[in-house]
Scaffold this motif. Structure first.
Motif, PDB file in Angstrom:
ATOM      1  N   ARG A   1      -3.447  -3.697   3.228  1.00  0.00           N
ATOM      2  CA  ARG A   1      -3.418  -3.718   4.649  1.00  0.00           C
ATOM      3  C   ARG A   1      -1.925  -3.400   5.432  1.00  0.00           C
ATOM      4  NH1 ARG A   1      -2.344  -3.103   9.152  1.00  0.00           N
ATOM      5  NH2 ARG A   1      -3.379  -3.996  11.117  1.00  0.00           N
ATOM      6  N   HIS A   2      -1.200  -4.049   4.565  1.00  0.00           N
ATOM      7  CA  HIS A   2       0.174  -4.445   5.072  1.00  0.00           C
ATOM      8  C   HIS A   2       1.246  -3.287   4.422  1.00  0.00           C
ATOM      9  CE1 HIS A   2      -1.269  -8.154   6.114  1.00  0.00           C
ATOM     10  NE2 HIS A   2      -0.527  -8.111   7.113  1.00  0.00           N
ATOM     11  N   ARG A   3       0.673  -2.426   3.751  1.00  0.00           N
ATOM     12  CA  ARG A   3       1.557  -1.242   2.765  1.00  0.00           C
ATOM     13  C   ARG A   3       1.427   0.041   3.541  1.00  0.00           C
ATOM     14  NH1 ARG A   3       5.498  -1.362   0.592  1.00  0.00           N
ATOM     15  NH2 ARG A   3       4.887  -0.127  -1.204  1.00  0.00           N
ATOM     16  N   GLY A   4       0.344   0.526   4.481  1.00  0.00           N
ATOM     17  CA  GLY A   4       0.353   1.709   4.888  1.00  0.00           C
ATOM     18  C   GLY A   4       0.019   2.672   3.967  1.00  0.00           C
TER      19      GLY A   4
ATOM     20  N   GLU B   1       5.323 -12.845  -0.206  1.00  0.00           N
ATOM     21  CA  GLU B   1       5.873 -13.188   1.437  1.00  0.00           C
ATOM     22  C   GLU B   1       4.851 -12.578   2.364  1.00  0.00           C
ATOM     23  OE1 GLU B   1      10.748 -12.557   0.848  1.00  0.00           O
ATOM     24  OE2 GLU B   1       9.468 -10.933   1.309  1.00  0.00           O
ATOM     25  N   LEU B   2       4.054 -11.628   2.239  1.00  0.00           N
ATOM     26  CA  LEU B   2       2.976 -11.166   3.096  1.00  0.00           C
ATOM     27  C   LEU B   2       1.872 -12.351   3.387  1.00  0.00           C
ATOM     28  CD1 LEU B   2       2.342  -7.618   1.648  1.00  0.00           C
ATOM     29  CD2 LEU B   2       3.653  -8.219   3.619  1.00  0.00           C
ATOM     30  N   PHE B   3       1.745 -13.032   2.306  1.00  0.00           N
ATOM     31  CA  PHE B   3       0.621 -14.206   2.139  1.00  0.00           C
ATOM     32  C   PHE B   3       1.319 -15.330   3.191  1.00  0.00           C
ATOM     33  CE2 PHE B   3      -0.664 -11.637  -1.050  1.00  0.00           C
ATOM     34  CZ  PHE B   3      -1.873 -11.443  -0.968  1.00  0.00           C
ATOM     35  N   ALA B   4       2.551 -15.599   2.618  1.00  0.00           N
ATOM     36  CA  ALA B   4       3.179 -16.670   3.437  1.00  0.00           C
ATOM     37  C   ALA B   4       3.378 -16.693   4.742  1.00  0.00           C
ATOM     38  CB  ALA B   4       4.514 -17.281   2.702  1.00  0.00           C
TER      39      ALA B   4
END
Length: 300
Positions: free
Chosen positions: A18-21, A233-236
């Protein structure tokens, strides 16, 4: 048409995707649906049944594709939903286990009888706990299941529950505060895989989009294995957790998508049979009914 993909942090692969495009390159109009933004649905008491929200939202317009742990697709079939499995991960047995505090008088699975056991009910943790109870000749009615979610670790530390089915990074937080003891090894008892599933009509009508989702997940998973800290870092950033704890958790997990095996289907069938025998789903199901050999060709 817009393809709706459900995601949440518990399915690590979809969260990173979801966060990588990456998927947007193949499906520009993909719509990402944070499962936490959808109605929670009915949540039966953990003694009475299993929540079915993940499967339900596949059929009420919530999304078209989702990834979870092993329990939700069995629950979905139990509700009569026509789902199909898409892929599974490798075994994640190192990521979770059934524990007690190190000084607990509980020394065997048989000692769980009459005890309060915390878990995230409806997740893989329900399956692991049922497998453990069955190993000891116990049933769901022999314990007091406590659906505690993210608060479960604190309940164990405070003595409000006697045992806990925990997973990392939550286990890391507890282990930093007090020693715990594994009551049964997950390895050899339960494979604890991530998996991805969809509606049968979506798989039949949109094979190209489904293939694009699979390919994007594979590419994203390969990136995670080369960038554990950045992925952590995406989860934290979402939960305010410790990046190092998240990195430790991610490093314990296998990434990559695999086709279903006979062994996995047999494990899911055993879980389904135990759910029914213990009154957690109301009908017998055949897991193999949700397996389509043609979909395995997408995995490569």
């Amino acid at each position: 048409m817009s393809i709706r993909v459900g995601y949440f942090p518990h399915n690590n692969s979809l969260w990173v995707l979801r966060h990588r495009g990456i998927l947007e390159r193949a499906i520009p109009d993909v719509e990402w649906v944070d499962l936490r933004s959808l109605p929670a649905g009915d949540a039966p008491a953990p003694t009475d049944g299993l929540p079915s929200v993940h499967g339900d939202h596949l059929f009420d317009g919530g999304y078209d594709f989702i990834g979870t742990g092993s329990t939700p697709p069995v629950t979905a079939q139990g509700k009569g939903h026509d789902i199909v499995y898409v892929a599974v991960s490798g075994s994640r047995h190192e990521n979770g286990r059934l524990v007690v505090k190190a000084d607990s008088p509980i020394t065997s699975l048989e000692d769980l009888k009459g005890r309060r056991v915390a878990l995230g009910h409806g997740s893989w943790q329900t399956t692991l706990l049922l497998f453990a109870l069955d190993k000891a000749g116990l049933t769901w009615k022999d314990i007091v299941p406590v659906d505690a979610g993210t608060d479960a670790g604190e309940l164990l530390l405070n003595g409000e529950v006697d045992a806990w089915v925990g997973s990392y990074p939550s286990l890391s937080k507890v282990e930093a505060q007090a020693p715990v003891r594994e009551l049964v090894a997950t390895d050899g008892l339960f494979s604890h895989r991530s998996l991805w599933f969809t509606r049968r009509d979506f798989a039949d009508k949109h094979p190209e989009q489904l293939a694009a989702i699979v390919a994007a997940l594979q590419e994203s998973d390969a990136w995670i294995q080369e960038n554990y800290h950045e992925a952590a870092e995406l989860f934290a950033a979402d939960d305010g957790g410790d990046v190092d704890h998240w990195e430790n958790a991610l490093r314990k997990r296998p990434f990559g998508l695999h086709p279903l095996t006979d062994e996995f289907v047999a494990e899911q069938q055993r879980a389904a049979d135990l759910f029914h025998a213990n009154g957690l789903i109301g009908r017998r199901i055949t897991v193999a009914d949700a397996v389509d050999p043609e979909i395995a060709k997408l995995i490569g």
